[in-house]
Motif scaffolding. Structure first.
Motif, PDB file in Angstrom:
ATOM      1  N   ASP A  24       0.898  -0.951   0.170  1.00 27.80           N
ATOM      2  CA  ASP A  24      -0.014   0.009   0.147  1.00 27.80           C
ATOM      3  C   ASP A  24       1.192   1.588   0.393  1.00 27.80           C
ATOM      4  OD1 ASP A  24      -2.038  -1.516  -0.351  1.00 27.80           O
ATOM      5  OD2 ASP A  24      -2.934  -1.099   2.317  1.00 27.80           O
ATOM      6  N   HIS A  28       0.462   3.961  -2.897  1.00 28.33           N
ATOM      7  CA  HIS A  28       0.298   5.273  -2.897  1.00 28.33           C
ATOM      8  C   HIS A  28       1.230   5.983  -3.383  1.00 28.33           C
ATOM      9  CE1 HIS A  28      -1.096   8.601  -0.381  1.00 28.33           C
ATOM     10  NE2 HIS A  28      -0.100   9.274  -0.510  1.00 28.33           N
ATOM     11  N   VAL A  45      -5.945  -4.187  -5.890  1.00 22.02           N
ATOM     12  CA  VAL A  45      -4.548  -4.588  -5.233  1.00 22.02           C
ATOM     13  C   VAL A  45      -5.040  -6.040  -4.574  1.00 22.02           C
ATOM     14  CG1 VAL A  45      -3.376  -4.148  -2.777  1.00 22.02           C
ATOM     15  CG2 VAL A  45      -3.765  -1.776  -4.303  1.00 22.02           C
TER      16      VAL A  45
END
Length: 214
Positions: A24, A28, A45
């Motif tokens: 993650d 990002h 994801v």
């Protein structure tokens, strides 16, 4: 400018998973880097633990169940891949390798890949370069120079202050975004275009041994 899409595949086994946390964080940072370059992008994801039984079935039968097939198609049609695995016994996990084993060997050809890995100790950090990077090189993918390794200490108060995880994530994300920006956007194949299942420049006659029907 055409929007891009990246796929994030993580092979953590627990919930919550530090492997997913690293995935993650990389996603990002990569999306932020792409936006800085004026490129809109989204991320899909996938946690491989959700597909563990399907991966086993695929390995045993040679056919992917529908959910796994959809996931694979999403991954291999992405503009870039972020792949994160825990390190077990000095190498990638068996679940991660099972996913690699069901991919077509040419499916990731030329695809930019940002590699991530995590383990309890920084002693395993070299696994990225001696185990995981050669795997993607074999698949003719384009792994970016910086692989991001996170030890358990990187998430706590005793994190590396010389090369903190944040700076490594940012460097890997910049290289990944540069590699994506340098490529033409991936176009989704038309399922009704014969070249999508026969091969570019081929026809049904090719399947019949080149017979012209005279």
């Amino acid at each position: 400018m055409a929007a891009r899409r990246i796929a994030v595949v993580t092979a953590g086994l627990s919930t919550p998973s530090s492997t997913r946390m690293l995935g993650d964080r990389l996603a990002h940072a990569a999306l932020a880097e792409l936006r800085e370059r004026g490129i809109e992008a989204t991320a899909d994801v996938f946690e491989l633990r959700d597909y563990a039984h399907d991966l086993t079935d695929n390995l045993l039968t040679g056919f992917a169940p529908p959910a796994l097939e959809q996931m694979i198609n999403t991954v291999v049609s992405a503009d870039g891949l972020i792949a994160v695995t825990p390190i077990f016994s000095t190498s990638y996990s068996g679940l991660f390798k099972s996913f690699i084993d069901v991919l077509d060997p040419q499916a990731l050809s030329g695809t930019p890949v940002l590699i991530g890995a995590n383990a309890g100790t920084a002693r395993h950090s070299l696994a990225i370069d001696y185990a995981i990077r050669p795997l993607f090189t074999y698949l003719h993918a384009n792994p970016v120079p910086t692989g991001v390794f996170a030890a358990s200490s990187d998430w706590g108060a005793n994190a590396d202050e010389v090369a903190p995880l944040g700076s490594r994530v940012d460097r890997g994300a910049r290289e990944f975004a540069d590699a994506i920006a340098a490529r033409e956007p991936v176009r989704d194949a038309d399922p009704f275009d014969p070249s999508s299942y026969l091969g570019e420049g081929r026809s049904f006659g090719h399947l019949l041994g080149g017979l012209s029907g005279e």
